[in-house]
Scaffold this active site. Structure first.
Site, PDB file in Angstrom:
ATOM      1  N   TYR A  46      53.776  33.800 -12.999  1.00 32.39           N
ATOM      2  CA  TYR A  46      52.368  33.900 -13.402  1.00 32.39           C
ATOM      3  C   TYR A  46      52.208  34.684 -14.707  1.00 32.39           C
ATOM      4  O   TYR A  46      51.218  34.521 -15.400  1.00 32.39           O
ATOM      5  CB  TYR A  46      51.547  34.614 -12.314  1.00 32.39           C
ATOM      6  CG  TYR A  46      51.022  33.728 -11.226  1.00 32.39           C
ATOM      7  CD1 TYR A  46      51.871  32.930 -10.470  1.00 32.39           C
ATOM      8  CD2 TYR A  46      49.663  33.699 -10.929  1.00 32.39           C
ATOM      9  CE1 TYR A  46      51.384  32.134  -9.456  1.00 32.39           C
ATOM     10  CE2 TYR A  46      49.169  32.906  -9.913  1.00 32.39           C
ATOM     11  CZ  TYR A  46      50.031  32.129  -9.177  1.00 32.39           C
ATOM     12  OH  TYR A  46      49.539  31.344  -8.174  1.00 32.39           O
ATOM     13  N   LYS A  80      64.316  31.980  -3.370  1.00 36.24           N
ATOM     14  CA  LYS A  80      65.054  30.733  -3.596  1.00 36.24           C
ATOM     15  C   LYS A  80      66.365  31.129  -4.267  1.00 36.24           C
ATOM     16  O   LYS A  80      66.686  30.692  -5.383  1.00 36.24           O
ATOM     17  CB  LYS A  80      64.192  29.787  -4.471  1.00 36.24           C
ATOM     18  CG  LYS A  80      64.739  28.380  -4.613  1.00 36.24           C
ATOM     19  CD  LYS A  80      64.646  27.548  -3.345  1.00 36.24           C
ATOM     20  CE  LYS A  80      65.335  26.208  -3.529  1.00 36.24           C
ATOM     21  NZ  LYS A  80      65.429  25.421  -2.264  1.00 36.24           N
ATOM     22  N   ASP A 132      61.784  27.006   0.981  1.00 35.60           N
ATOM     23  CA  ASP A 132      61.541  25.695   1.607  1.00 35.60           C
ATOM     24  C   ASP A 132      61.658  25.806   3.123  1.00 35.60           C
ATOM     25  O   ASP A 132      60.834  25.281   3.883  1.00 35.60           O
ATOM     26  CB  ASP A 132      62.482  24.613   1.032  1.00 35.60           C
ATOM     27  CG  ASP A 132      63.943  25.050   0.964  1.00 35.60           C
ATOM     28  OD1 ASP A 132      64.237  26.250   1.198  1.00 35.60           O
ATOM     29  OD2 ASP A 132      64.807  24.188   0.673  1.00 35.60           O
ATOM     30  N   ASP A 136      51.557  32.737  -3.157  1.00 36.64           N
ATOM     31  CA  ASP A 136      50.344  31.936  -3.341  1.00 36.64           C
ATOM     32  C   ASP A 136      50.397  30.719  -2.426  1.00 36.64           C
ATOM     33  O   ASP A 136      49.442  30.411  -1.705  1.00 36.64           O
ATOM     34  CB  ASP A 136      50.255  31.505  -4.817  1.00 36.64           C
ATOM     35  CG  ASP A 136      49.041  30.628  -5.083  1.00 36.64           C
ATOM     36  OD1 ASP A 136      47.953  30.984  -4.606  1.00 36.64           O
ATOM     37  OD2 ASP A 136      49.194  29.596  -5.761  1.00 36.64           O
ATOM     38  N   ASP A 138      48.319  29.987   1.519  1.00 37.99           N
ATOM     39  CA  ASP A 138      47.421  28.861   1.826  1.00 37.99           C
ATOM     40  C   ASP A 138      47.915  28.123   3.067  1.00 37.99           C
ATOM     41  O   ASP A 138      47.123  27.713   3.921  1.00 37.99           O
ATOM     42  CB  ASP A 138      47.359  27.855   0.651  1.00 37.99           C
ATOM     43  CG  ASP A 138      46.202  28.132  -0.300  1.00 37.99           C
ATOM     44  OD1 ASP A 138      45.839  29.322  -0.447  1.00 37.99           O
ATOM     45  OD2 ASP A 138      45.662  27.173  -0.894  1.00 37.99           O
TER      46      ASP A 138
HETATM   47  C1  IPM Z   1      44.852  32.931  -5.164  1.00 36.49           C
HETATM   48  C2  IPM Z   1      44.443  31.845  -6.130  1.00 36.49           C
HETATM   49  C3  IPM Z   1      44.781  32.300  -7.541  1.00 36.49           C
HETATM   50  C4  IPM Z   1      46.260  32.567  -7.614  1.00 36.49           C
HETATM   51  C5  IPM Z   1      44.347  31.309  -8.635  1.00 36.49           C
HETATM   52  C6  IPM Z   1      42.880  30.962  -8.545  1.00 36.49           C
HETATM   53  C7  IPM Z   1      44.686  31.802 -10.009  1.00 36.49           C
HETATM   54  O1  IPM Z   1      45.047  30.650  -5.791  1.00 36.49           O
HETATM   55  O2  IPM Z   1      44.357  34.067  -5.306  1.00 36.49           O
HETATM   56  O3  IPM Z   1      45.636  32.635  -4.264  1.00 36.49           O
HETATM   57  O4  IPM Z   1      47.061  31.626  -7.785  1.00 36.49           O
HETATM   58  O5  IPM Z   1      46.657  33.726  -7.502  1.00 36.49           O
HETATM   59 MG    MG Z   2      46.103  30.689  -3.950  1.00 37.52          MG
END
Ligand code: IPM
Ligand code: MG
Length: 365
Positions: free
Chosen positions: A149, A198, A230, A254, A258
């Site tokens: 990032y 990884k 993975d 990240d 999710d």
């Molecule tokens: C998160 C989001 C952010 C990230 C994006 C919006 C830049 O997905 O906070 O998880 O990737 O950190």
């Molecule tokens: Mg995110």
């Protein structure tokens, strides 16, 4: 004497509120209302709004105005909604840059993303009943101010003509400090830590693993293991109960957070805390700005409300108030109230963002 007085009476805290875009404003207002109601009477939360993201581009030309950074630096904690939306997709400046910018400006290298299955929401999880019956409760510790990032990126001419590139770099110092946060968190929880990397491909991951192994020797009470990312992604859906704390890099965290959120029934349930060296942190739901439902009342405010609870616990030391908020959320879910994202296929009436907030406010009484 002085500290006792300050600790007990008339404490005032400055909270920077960054509502952002899309559903950001509605869910953040819910979280502020709940937070104000939950704190003891002698605590004053002084909330000040600052611009961030697309709305900040519209009003100032910058996704992260300096005034916002200064306001956050002056505050005891930051509450954030969400940023971004299709309106700014073609812009030269991205609203998302603001998020990375504020994380870096405040030195918030440790991102805590708890994912637990609330028992009334078992039916909303895509997992099989035999897995959801026993529930799960895990914490992802994501490195937040390094890795791909923040590495060098750009365009150059390559073998096939113009190409884009991004790079990942991690120093021992960065790995060690996030590792310590994770080992300490594991000590407070069930003393199990999985480091995700990884290392079969990436040099940064090999350094990550080596550094984590060295730290593991300092924490003999924590049962430690490594997983390739993975495999970790697969293990999470196969059986999330095997995890207590997971520590991983910025990008892997990240993605895995999710994935973990969906196992809890909805991404609308997951809060997060971003912390650095001091007590000042930034607290935000892990979901995005959901521009498609902004203003329709369909947003689930719970992730933002639980983020406010984390703010009270981590930055202000008000764990009693944080517990009360979490209990109130549990009661409302137990009573069967659902926002649209949690309703699944049932045709029971669902609550709007404002109605869900009211339910939680009532439960706090
Ligand atoms: C998160 C989001 C952010 C990230 C994006 C919006 C830049 O997905 O906070 O998880 O990737 O950190
Ligand atoms: Mg995110």
């Amino acid at each position: 004497m002085d500290t006792i007085r300050k600790g007990v009476l008339n404490m005032t805290y400055q909270i920077a509120v960054l509502k952002g875009d899309g559903i950001g404003p509605e869910i953040t207002e819910s979280a502020v209302a709940v937070m104000q109601k939950a704190v003891p009477q002698d605590v004053t939360l002084c909330c000040t709004d600052y611009l961030i993201g697309g709305i900040a581009i519209d009003r100032t030309g910058e996704p992260l105005p300096q005034e916002t950074v200064n306001g956050c630096l002056r505050s005891d904690a930051v509450l954030l909604g969400a940023v971004g939306g299709p309106k700014w997709d073609g812009c030269e400046k991205h609203p998302e840059q603001a998020l990375l910018g504020i994380r870096a400006a405040l030195g918030l290298y440790a991102n805590l993303r708890p994912a637990q299955l609330w028992s009334p929401l078992r039916g909303a999880s895509p997992l099989r009943t035999e897995l959801t019956e026993q529930g799960f409760d895990l914490l992802i510790v994501r490195e937040l101010t390094g890795g791909i990032y923040f590495g060098d990126r750009g365009y150059r001419s390559g073998k096939f003509g113009e190409e884009a590139f991004d790079t990942e770099a991690y120093s021992v110092t960065e790995i060690e400090r996030i590792g310590r946060v994770a080992f300490e968190a594991a000590m407070q929880r069930n003393r199990r830590l999985t480091s995700v990397d990884k290392a079969n491909v990436l040099e940064t991951s090999r350094l990550w693993r080596k550094t984590m192994h060295r730290l593991a020797e300092e924490y003999p009470d924590v049962a430690y293991n490594d997983l390739y990312v993975d495999n970790a992604a697969m293990q999470l859906v196969r059986d999330p109960r095997q995890f207590d704390v997971i520590v991983t890099s910025n990008m892997f965290g990240d993605i895995l957070s999710d994935e973990a959120s969906q196992l809890t029934g909805s991404i609308g349930m997951l809060p997060s805390a971003s912390l650095g060296e001091g007590t000042r942190g930034m607290f935000e739901p892990i979901h995005g700005s959901a521009p498609d439902i902004a203003g329709t009342g369909k947003a689930n405010p719970i992730a933002a409300i639980l983020s406010a609870a984390m703010l009270l616990r981590y930055s202000l030391g008000l764990s009693g108030a944080a517990d009360r908020i979490e209990r109130a959320v549990g009661q409302v879910l137990e009573a069967g109230y659902r926002t649209a994202d949690l309703a699944g296929s049932s045709d029971a009436p669902t609550l709007s963002c404002a109605e869900m907030t009211d339910r939680i406010l009532i439960a706090l009484e």
